[in-house]
Scaffold this active site. Sequence first.
Site, PDB file in Angstrom:
ATOM      1  N   CYS A 107      63.302  50.069  13.387  1.00 46.51           N
ATOM      2  CA  CYS A 107      62.546  50.670  14.490  1.00 46.51           C
ATOM      3  C   CYS A 107      61.270  49.858  14.696  1.00 46.51           C
ATOM      4  O   CYS A 107      60.901  49.023  13.891  1.00 46.51           O
ATOM      5  CB  CYS A 107      62.167  52.105  14.147  1.00 46.51           C
ATOM      6  SG  CYS A 107      63.569  53.115  13.674  1.00 46.51           S
ATOM      7  N   ARG A 122      63.717  46.059  18.721  1.00 45.10           N
ATOM      8  CA  ARG A 122      64.022  46.589  17.384  1.00 45.10           C
ATOM      9  C   ARG A 122      64.690  47.948  17.436  1.00 45.10           C
ATOM     10  O   ARG A 122      65.258  48.414  16.436  1.00 45.10           O
ATOM     11  CB  ARG A 122      62.737  46.695  16.555  1.00 45.10           C
ATOM     12  CG  ARG A 122      62.064  45.405  16.233  1.00 45.10           C
ATOM     13  CD  ARG A 122      60.737  45.658  15.513  1.00 45.10           C
ATOM     14  NE  ARG A 122      60.956  46.269  14.226  1.00 45.10           N
ATOM     15  CZ  ARG A 122      61.098  45.577  13.089  1.00 45.10           C
ATOM     16  NH1 ARG A 122      61.081  44.264  13.132  1.00 45.10           N
ATOM     17  NH2 ARG A 122      61.282  46.180  11.943  1.00 45.10           N
ATOM     18  N   TRP A 140      65.435  53.220  16.482  1.00 45.01           N
ATOM     19  CA  TRP A 140      66.848  52.849  16.340  1.00 45.01           C
ATOM     20  C   TRP A 140      67.426  53.921  15.430  1.00 45.01           C
ATOM     21  O   TRP A 140      67.162  53.930  14.223  1.00 45.01           O
ATOM     22  CB  TRP A 140      66.983  51.455  15.731  1.00 45.01           C
ATOM     23  CG  TRP A 140      68.397  51.107  15.404  1.00 45.01           C
ATOM     24  CD1 TRP A 140      68.996  51.165  14.166  1.00 45.01           C
ATOM     25  CD2 TRP A 140      69.424  50.682  16.293  1.00 45.01           C
ATOM     26  NE1 TRP A 140      70.323  50.815  14.246  1.00 45.01           N
ATOM     27  CE2 TRP A 140      70.611  50.501  15.535  1.00 45.01           C
ATOM     28  CE3 TRP A 140      69.473  50.420  17.656  1.00 45.01           C
ATOM     29  CZ2 TRP A 140      71.818  50.083  16.101  1.00 45.01           C
ATOM     30  CZ3 TRP A 140      70.673  50.003  18.218  1.00 45.01           C
ATOM     31  CH2 TRP A 140      71.816  49.841  17.459  1.00 45.01           C
ATOM     32  N   ASN A 155      59.922  53.702   9.691  1.00 48.24           N
ATOM     33  CA  ASN A 155      61.049  52.790   9.855  1.00 48.24           C
ATOM     34  C   ASN A 155      61.690  52.657   8.491  1.00 48.24           C
ATOM     35  O   ASN A 155      61.005  52.325   7.525  1.00 48.24           O
ATOM     36  CB  ASN A 155      60.549  51.426  10.357  1.00 48.24           C
ATOM     37  CG  ASN A 155      61.681  50.415  10.452  1.00 48.24           C
ATOM     38  OD1 ASN A 155      62.839  50.796  10.575  1.00 48.24           O
ATOM     39  ND2 ASN A 155      61.345  49.141  10.379  1.00 48.24           N
ATOM     40  N   GLY A 156      62.978  52.962   8.368  1.00 49.61           N
ATOM     41  CA  GLY A 156      63.660  52.859   7.078  1.00 49.61           C
ATOM     42  C   GLY A 156      64.608  54.034   6.895  1.00 49.61           C
ATOM     43  O   GLY A 156      64.928  54.748   7.841  1.00 49.61           O
ATOM     44  N   GLU A 165      88.045  35.219  13.272  1.00 54.98           N
ATOM     45  CA  GLU A 165      86.633  35.487  13.584  1.00 54.98           C
ATOM     46  C   GLU A 165      85.859  34.196  13.769  1.00 54.98           C
ATOM     47  O   GLU A 165      85.029  34.076  14.669  1.00 54.98           O
ATOM     48  CB  GLU A 165      86.016  36.354  12.483  1.00 54.98           C
ATOM     49  CG  GLU A 165      84.542  36.641  12.637  1.00 54.98           C
ATOM     50  CD  GLU A 165      84.181  37.374  13.935  1.00 54.98           C
ATOM     51  OE1 GLU A 165      85.094  37.896  14.614  1.00 54.98           O
ATOM     52  OE2 GLU A 165      82.995  37.382  14.288  1.00 54.98           O
ATOM     53  N   LYS A 195      83.800  33.105  17.148  1.00 61.74           N
ATOM     54  CA  LYS A 195      82.383  32.716  17.175  1.00 61.74           C
ATOM     55  C   LYS A 195      82.212  31.388  17.889  1.00 61.74           C
ATOM     56  O   LYS A 195      81.368  31.215  18.748  1.00 61.74           O
ATOM     57  CB  LYS A 195      81.824  32.608  15.750  1.00 61.74           C
ATOM     58  CG  LYS A 195      81.555  33.906  15.051  1.00 61.74           C
ATOM     59  CD  LYS A 195      80.439  34.703  15.630  1.00 61.74           C
ATOM     60  CE  LYS A 195      80.705  35.836  16.530  1.00 61.74           C
ATOM     61  NZ  LYS A 195      81.656  36.841  16.385  1.00 61.74           N
ATOM     62  N   GLU A 231      82.859  31.596  21.752  1.00 60.52           N
ATOM     63  CA  GLU A 231      81.984  32.380  22.642  1.00 60.52           C
ATOM     64  C   GLU A 231      80.568  31.820  22.741  1.00 60.52           C
ATOM     65  O   GLU A 231      79.852  32.133  23.683  1.00 60.52           O
ATOM     66  CB  GLU A 231      81.947  33.850  22.243  1.00 60.52           C
ATOM     67  CG  GLU A 231      81.346  34.173  20.914  1.00 60.52           C
ATOM     68  CD  GLU A 231      81.334  35.692  20.676  1.00 60.52           C
ATOM     69  OE1 GLU A 231      81.209  36.462  21.619  1.00 60.52           O
ATOM     70  OE2 GLU A 231      81.458  36.074  19.511  1.00 60.52           O
ATOM     71  N   HIS A 287     104.718  25.978  13.511  1.00 62.00           N
ATOM     72  CA  HIS A 287     105.666  26.599  14.455  1.00 62.00           C
ATOM     73  C   HIS A 287     105.192  26.424  15.884  1.00 62.00           C
ATOM     74  O   HIS A 287     105.276  27.330  16.707  1.00 62.00           O
ATOM     75  CB  HIS A 287     105.830  28.090  14.115  1.00 62.00           C
ATOM     76  CG  HIS A 287     106.375  28.314  12.746  1.00 62.00           C
ATOM     77  ND1 HIS A 287     107.699  28.184  12.432  1.00 62.00           N
ATOM     78  CD2 HIS A 287     105.747  28.601  11.579  1.00 62.00           C
ATOM     79  CE1 HIS A 287     107.893  28.401  11.131  1.00 62.00           C
ATOM     80  NE2 HIS A 287     106.714  28.658  10.591  1.00 62.00           N
ATOM     81  N   LYS A 306      77.040  42.164  25.916  1.00 59.43           N
ATOM     82  CA  LYS A 306      76.971  42.640  24.528  1.00 59.43           C
ATOM     83  C   LYS A 306      77.913  43.818  24.309  1.00 59.43           C
ATOM     84  O   LYS A 306      78.502  43.967  23.270  1.00 59.43           O
ATOM     85  CB  LYS A 306      75.538  43.047  24.171  1.00 59.43           C
ATOM     86  CG  LYS A 306      75.349  43.504  22.729  1.00 59.43           C
ATOM     87  CD  LYS A 306      75.797  42.448  21.731  1.00 59.43           C
ATOM     88  CE  LYS A 306      75.777  42.922  20.319  1.00 59.43           C
ATOM     89  NZ  LYS A 306      76.433  41.972  19.384  1.00 59.43           N
TER      90      LYS A 306
END
Length: 610
Positions: free
Chosen positions: A2, A27, A76, A102-103, A483, A487, A490, A506, A605
């Site tokens: 946050c 944040r 957040w 924050n935490g 993956e 990456k 993109e 193949h 996103k």
Amino acid sequence: MCGIVAYTGPRPALPVLLSGLKRLEYRGYDSAGIAVETQERIAIRKAKGKVSELVKLLGESSDLETSTCGIAHTRWATHGPPTQENAHPHAGGKQGIALVHNGIIENHRALREKLSSVGYVFLSETDTEVLAHLVDSLYQGNLVQALTNALKEVDGTFGIAVMAHSEPGTLVVARRGSPIVLGLGEGETIVASDASAIIKHTRQAIYLDDNDIACIKGSELDIRTLDSGTVVRPASEIDWSADAAEKGGYEHYMLKEIFEQPEAIRNTLRGRLDRDRGNAILSGLGLSPRELSDLHRVLIVGCGTSMNAGLVGEYAIEDFAGVLAEVEQAAEFRYRNPIVNPSDLVVAISQSGETADTLAAVREAIDKGALVSGLVNTVGSTIARETGRGVYLHAGPEISVASTKAFTSQVSVLLMMALKFARSRRMSQEKGRRMVKEIEDLPSLVEAVLAKNDEIAKVAERYVDQQSAFFIGRGYMYPVALEGALKLKEISYIHAEGYHAAELKHGPIALLEESVPVIALCNEGPGKDKTLGNVAECQARASRVLGIVTEGDEEAIATVDDHITIPACPMHTSVIPATVALQLLSYHIARLRGCAIDQPRNLAKSVTVE
Ligand code: AGP
């Protein structure tokens, strides 16, 4: 993660607080609030949504404009969805205390019960309100002492700013695991969770250490530790731009988020592993060991990176728990009229919790009578709400379009799920304890790869001008190949495909030539020798091969043309360090190609349309 801002000094606090929140909005941005001191009381204003909603709410709050001391927060969510009630600041019930945090307070439930039993009434679902009431319950006219005593009862992480009406102009701040920085001005101090909210006012800063607590009034500072007396913390010059400060000094959010992964995984694991019983604690799943033991199948749905993480989950759940598991692209699941039984558990994986195809798959699974759960990063998101149960990642906001820390946090949760399912079946306590240790080692495995960042950047230079590339792997390394290819595609716009190493011959091998490199996952594990054989087949077609290899594996190093080493670890956990190596490789290739890394062309996103 946050955003916290606080101010004490001769100027009106509100403009400093609100401009600081705007800088910190990356944040966390699901709700925001301020608390400022007035003659009569500490006035609190909070709003759901972005900081702009708070600004609208404040409107022309002339009664607050003269205040010169206040705290502010942009959230957040971790405990409790984004609502006005759950927004910070939170008030301590009886003595005019206001607090932002924050935490994660791990023992918030026990503290909440204790405070409720002495008459405290809770207005929110947050762990932070517990802290506000705890400070209130210990306050006897000395805020530093009250906060010190409160924090000695707290397990977890915090960055905190708190004020009391009976101590005008005074801020008390503290940190353990979540940053707090003090901006030193002329007769004033600006406190924030990172430098980007301070730079506009001053570049002289003090960064608190873990377990520091500071009492601040104007520019008077008294810094102590929770366990001892006054300490001296040197001031330093902030030499970043505000924009760079938002990225923590990194060039891109993606690199910042790659480097956040050890902490993100620690937050994902926090309070969820029981070393003694060799098990995982995933209370959000809402399934007892007996209900888990009755499950016949786990269906995993997701898109993109989340689907790739799901494939790791499929392997781990079958491997360790002996439960049938399968992953499917969410849109495909939704439209092909899948067979879904009441004894199935459908796990929807989504960082944003808003991906349209995944949400549609959840609804289809519900309509077909399955148990559904979410594996989501964004608290209170649509998928989190509609599944009604699941496991939050606690990875913090992921700003860069390319998903990095969400993937490694998703895999960490899936390994814990595999452990939990396995322990409700045939896995022994001893084996469970070993797997707990393997999972706990994940952050240090990531740190070992991050330490090779410069080396990986050098290797990347040899793969910048390719137009195409293949990523190959077997077993747990097959999802890593998928993956890694995603990456690279993109963010660098190089056409890259992930393939099972055995599948290359193949058909795809027809494409290999000098200009088409191959990235081979040939770290220690079942099938490595066969993959090294595939490497030789690729080299026979003049392809250059970059191998992800286990430290000390001289045979593999001698076989490939270039290599990046990862620490020795079990195959199921090697998914994470291997992926981090590929994240850094893709990042540096894209950086060297001058690509718009955080916002690649054509991408969003969160894909909230079909
Ligand atoms: C991953 O780097 C991409 N940005 C994309 O594939 C993403 O993983 C996918 O859109 C799913 O998003 P979600 O996790 O928010 O559902």
